[in-house]
Write a protein that holds these residues in place. Structure first.
Motif, PDB file in Angstrom:
ATOM      1  N   MET A 109      63.813  23.712 109.585  1.00 18.96           N
ATOM      2  CA  MET A 109      64.781  22.627 109.749  1.00 18.96           C
ATOM      3  C   MET A 109      64.369  21.672 108.483  1.00 18.96           C
ATOM      4  O   MET A 109      65.519  21.146 108.125  1.00 18.96           O
ATOM      5  N   LEU A 110      63.328  21.444 108.188  1.00 23.76           N
ATOM      6  CA  LEU A 110      63.092  20.588 106.842  1.00 23.76           C
ATOM      7  C   LEU A 110      63.662  21.323 105.491  1.00 23.76           C
ATOM      8  O   LEU A 110      64.063  20.401 104.918  1.00 23.76           O
ATOM      9  N   TYR A 111      63.634  22.621 105.454  1.00 26.51           N
ATOM     10  CA  TYR A 111      64.321  23.177 104.488  1.00 26.51           C
ATOM     11  C   TYR A 111      65.603  22.891 104.612  1.00 26.51           C
ATOM     12  O   TYR A 111      66.289  22.476 103.518  1.00 26.51           O
ATOM     13  N   VAL A 112      66.218  22.867 105.957  1.00 27.87           N
ATOM     14  CA  VAL A 112      67.986  22.855 105.898  1.00 27.87           C
ATOM     15  C   VAL A 112      68.073  21.174 105.443  1.00 27.87           C
ATOM     16  O   VAL A 112      69.107  21.108 104.718  1.00 27.87           O
ATOM     17  N   GLN A 113      67.205  20.216 105.841  1.00 31.20           N
ATOM     18  CA  GLN A 113      67.471  18.907 105.592  1.00 31.20           C
ATOM     19  C   GLN A 113      67.275  18.720 104.075  1.00 31.20           C
ATOM     20  O   GLN A 113      68.055  18.013 103.374  1.00 31.20           O
ATOM     21  N   HIS A 114      66.522  19.492 103.334  1.00 33.51           N
ATOM     22  CA  HIS A 114      66.409  19.338 101.953  1.00 33.51           C
ATOM     23  C   HIS A 114      67.617  20.070 101.059  1.00 33.51           C
ATOM     24  O   HIS A 114      67.799  19.027 100.399  1.00 33.51           O
ATOM     25  N   TRP A 115      67.943  20.853 101.583  1.00 30.26           N
ATOM     26  CA  TRP A 115      69.347  21.491 100.902  1.00 30.26           C
ATOM     27  C   TRP A 115      70.428  20.451 101.415  1.00 30.26           C
ATOM     28  O   TRP A 115      71.456  20.362 100.590  1.00 30.26           O
ATOM     29  N   ARG A 116      70.565  20.037 102.529  1.00 29.08           N
ATOM     30  CA  ARG A 116      71.544  19.142 103.015  1.00 29.08           C
ATOM     31  C   ARG A 116      71.618  18.090 102.174  1.00 29.08           C
ATOM     32  O   ARG A 116      72.719  17.416 101.848  1.00 29.08           O
ATOM     33  N   THR A 117      70.541  17.395 101.788  1.00 35.42           N
ATOM     34  CA  THR A 117      70.460  16.287 100.927  1.00 35.42           C
ATOM     35  C   THR A 117      70.576  16.280  99.486  1.00 35.42           C
ATOM     36  O   THR A 117      69.878  15.629  98.608  1.00 35.42           O
ATOM     37  N   ARG A 118      71.038  17.648  99.121  1.00 35.04           N
ATOM     38  CA  ARG A 118      70.843  17.905  97.751  1.00 35.04           C
ATOM     39  C   ARG A 118      69.613  18.006  96.980  1.00 35.04           C
ATOM     40  O   ARG A 118      69.312  17.422  95.994  1.00 35.04           O
ATOM     41  N   ASP A 119      68.428  18.539  97.722  1.00 34.98           N
ATOM     42  CA  ASP A 119      67.409  18.644  97.086  1.00 34.98           C
ATOM     43  C   ASP A 119      66.613  17.213  96.998  1.00 34.98           C
ATOM     44  O   ASP A 119      65.357  17.141  96.467  1.00 34.98           O
ATOM     45  N   ARG A 120      66.910  16.192  97.816  1.00 29.21           N
ATOM     46  CA  ARG A 120      66.196  15.050  97.610  1.00 29.21           C
ATOM     47  C   ARG A 120      65.227  14.512  98.818  1.00 29.21           C
ATOM     48  O   ARG A 120      64.388  14.086  98.384  1.00 29.21           O
ATOM     49  N   GLN A 121      65.663  14.828  99.937  1.00 30.88           N
ATOM     50  CA  GLN A 121      65.020  14.396 101.019  1.00 30.88           C
ATOM     51  C   GLN A 121      64.781  15.240 102.144  1.00 30.88           C
ATOM     52  O   GLN A 121      65.630  15.595 103.041  1.00 30.88           O
ATOM     53  N   PRO A 122      63.644  15.793 102.600  1.00 31.03           N
ATOM     54  CA  PRO A 122      62.506  15.647 101.809  1.00 31.03           C
ATOM     55  C   PRO A 122      62.048  16.581 100.597  1.00 31.03           C
ATOM     56  O   PRO A 122      63.095  17.424 100.551  1.00 31.03           O
ATOM     57  N   SER A 123      61.392  16.100  99.699  1.00 33.50           N
ATOM     58  CA  SER A 123      61.270  16.890  98.361  1.00 33.50           C
ATOM     59  C   SER A 123      60.410  18.101  98.864  1.00 33.50           C
ATOM     60  O   SER A 123      59.656  18.185  99.989  1.00 33.50           O
ATOM     61  N   TRP A 124      60.401  19.014  98.263  1.00 31.93           N
ATOM     62  CA  TRP A 124      59.723  20.269  98.288  1.00 31.93           C
ATOM     63  C   TRP A 124      58.339  20.107  98.469  1.00 31.93           C
ATOM     64  O   TRP A 124      57.418  20.416  99.103  1.00 31.93           O
ATOM     65  N   THR A 125      57.533  19.224  97.639  1.00 28.63           N
ATOM     66  CA  THR A 125      56.262  18.888  97.647  1.00 28.63           C
ATOM     67  C   THR A 125      55.941  17.929  98.854  1.00 28.63           C
ATOM     68  O   THR A 125      54.854  18.135  99.410  1.00 28.63           O
ATOM     69  N   ASP A 126      56.848  17.545  99.466  1.00 27.67           N
ATOM     70  CA  ASP A 126      56.575  16.534 100.746  1.00 27.67           C
ATOM     71  C   ASP A 126      56.712  17.344 102.014  1.00 27.67           C
ATOM     72  O   ASP A 126      56.318  16.988 103.160  1.00 27.67           O
ATOM     73  N   ILE A 127      57.320  18.400 102.047  1.00 25.65           N
ATOM     74  CA  ILE A 127      57.637  19.289 103.160  1.00 25.65           C
ATOM     75  C   ILE A 127      56.390  19.706 103.779  1.00 25.65           C
ATOM     76  O   ILE A 127      56.123  19.734 105.299  1.00 25.65           O
ATOM     77  N   PRO A 128      55.329  20.463 103.180  1.00 29.53           N
ATOM     78  CA  PRO A 128      54.213  20.600 104.044  1.00 29.53           C
ATOM     79  C   PRO A 128      53.389  19.488 104.912  1.00 29.53           C
ATOM     80  O   PRO A 128      53.368  19.820 106.200  1.00 29.53           O
ATOM     81  N   ALA A 129      53.321  18.525 104.061  1.00 26.28           N
ATOM     82  CA  ALA A 129      52.302  17.410 104.893  1.00 26.28           C
ATOM     83  C   ALA A 129      53.277  16.969 105.923  1.00 26.28           C
ATOM     84  O   ALA A 129      52.986  16.401 107.047  1.00 26.28           O
ATOM     85  N   LEU A 130      54.508  16.567 105.532  1.00 24.22           N
ATOM     86  CA  LEU A 130      55.499  16.122 106.516  1.00 24.22           C
ATOM     87  C   LEU A 130      55.607  16.829 107.839  1.00 24.22           C
ATOM     88  O   LEU A 130      55.736  16.351 108.888  1.00 24.22           O
ATOM     89  N   THR A 131      55.822  18.113 107.777  1.00 26.61           N
ATOM     90  CA  THR A 131      55.922  19.056 108.814  1.00 26.61           C
ATOM     91  C   THR A 131      54.609  19.011 109.614  1.00 26.61           C
ATOM     92  O   THR A 131      54.679  18.939 110.655  1.00 26.61           O
ATOM     93  N   VAL A 132      53.578  19.151 108.923  1.00 25.96           N
ATOM     94  CA  VAL A 132      52.323  19.088 109.507  1.00 25.96           C
ATOM     95  C   VAL A 132      52.224  17.766 110.556  1.00 25.96           C
ATOM     96  O   VAL A 132      51.532  17.671 111.686  1.00 25.96           O
ATOM     97  N   ASP A 133      52.501  16.444 109.813  1.00 27.70           N
ATOM     98  CA  ASP A 133      52.304  15.267 110.320  1.00 27.70           C
ATOM     99  C   ASP A 133      53.270  15.327 111.628  1.00 27.70           C
ATOM    100  O   ASP A 133      52.867  14.602 112.850  1.00 27.70           O
ATOM    101  N   LEU A 134      54.362  15.545 111.383  1.00 23.96           N
ATOM    102  CA  LEU A 134      55.443  15.585 112.490  1.00 23.96           C
ATOM    103  C   LEU A 134      54.770  16.572 113.897  1.00 23.96           C
ATOM    104  O   LEU A 134      55.058  16.231 115.175  1.00 23.96           O
ATOM    105  N   PHE A 135      54.352  17.726 113.202  1.00 25.82           N
ATOM    106  CA  PHE A 135      54.066  18.504 114.408  1.00 25.82           C
ATOM    107  C   PHE A 135      52.863  18.027 115.175  1.00 25.82           C
ATOM    108  O   PHE A 135      52.659  18.200 116.276  1.00 25.82           O
ATOM    109  N   LEU A 136      51.944  17.822 114.443  1.00 27.89           N
ATOM    110  CA  LEU A 136      50.751  17.228 115.328  1.00 27.89           C
ATOM    111  C   LEU A 136      50.642  15.727 115.751  1.00 27.89           C
ATOM    112  O   LEU A 136      50.023  15.416 116.767  1.00 27.89           O
ATOM    113  N   ASN A 137      51.482  15.043 115.224  1.00 31.54           N
ATOM    114  CA  ASN A 137      51.672  13.596 115.632  1.00 31.54           C
ATOM    115  C   ASN A 137      52.750  13.206 115.977  1.00 31.54           C
ATOM    116  O   ASN A 137      52.868  11.982 116.610  1.00 31.54           O
ATOM    117  N   GLY A 138      53.759  13.851 115.533  1.00 32.64           N
ATOM    118  CA  GLY A 138      55.106  13.399 116.085  1.00 32.64           C
ATOM    119  C   GLY A 138      55.626  11.877 115.661  1.00 32.64           C
ATOM    120  O   GLY A 138      55.227  11.570 114.475  1.00 32.64           O
TER     121      GLY A 138
END
Length: 199
Positions: free
Chosen positions: A166-195
């Motif tokens: 879903m974060l990949y889809v958001q990345h594409w939906r915002t034309r590669d701006r938000q979240p960036s590729w480099t942000d996706i791993p840490a953001l995913t883990v933070d949302l997953f573990l901490n919400g």
């Protein structure tokens, strides 16, 4: 007709999978043509059916190779022991391969929304190496008291992979701006573990 060795069969299978990945990326699942996949692999029409019963089975095989490559790249990274670092390293490997095969992953994201149960089962089968690795990380984290116990490792692994897609889809939906590729791993883990909980 001469029989071919197991090694030759495996090489042909690899060529078909590589050709299929290109065709699915360009034409989507429905648009990809089985005969053209065989021809572009340098093989006769219909060769695909000597190796895969259906186009969906071929699609799952492409996914499985991608999942295995992600896990192999993750294992080369030697992440630290805590759960968050391991999950982040795994997702860094997934992002690296997604960027290399972005058009194919877009097709995967569309297929995940399909209502066809057979399609979903085949996708799950193709993602099995990635899901199994994620489950292992989560079980190890649970043993260290870092992961909740009220959900199975399988459920949690499914949730994590769904979240990153879903974060990949958001990345594409915002034309590669938000979240960036480099942000996706840490953001995913933070949302997953901490919400969205407060600090």
């Amino acid at each position: 007709m001469a029989r071919i060795s197991k090694e030759q069969q495996e090489l042909v299978r690899e060529r078909l999978i590589a050709s299929a990945a290109r065709h699915f990326a360009v034409s989507g699942f429905e648009g990809a043509n089985i005969n053209q996949i065989s021809l572009d692999a340098g093989l006769a029409k219909g060769t695909v059916y000597n190796y895969f019963a259906t186009k969906r089975e071929l699609f799952a095989a492409v996914l499985e190779v991608g999942s295995e490559d992600t896990v192999a790249l993750y294992k080369e990274m030697s992440p630290t022991d805590d759960t968050a670092s391991k999950l982040e390293a795994l997702l860094e490997a997934d992002v690296a391969l997604t960027r290399r095969h972005e058009d194919f992953v877009k097709v995967l994201a569309r297929e995940l929304l399909a209502t066809d149960a057979d399609t979903r089962d085949l996708i799950d089968s193709g993602l099995e190496p990635l899901l199994a690795c994620t489950e292992t990380i989560l079980r190890e984290g649970r043993a260290r008291g870092e992961v909740r116990r009220d959900r199975s490792a399988q459920q949690l692994a499914d949730h994590l992979i769904s979240l990153v897609i879903m974060l990949y889809v958001q990345h594409w939906r915002t034309r590669d701006r938000q979240p960036s590729w480099t942000d996706i791993p840490a953001l995913t883990v933070d949302l997953f573990l901490n919400g969205a909980a407060t600090d």
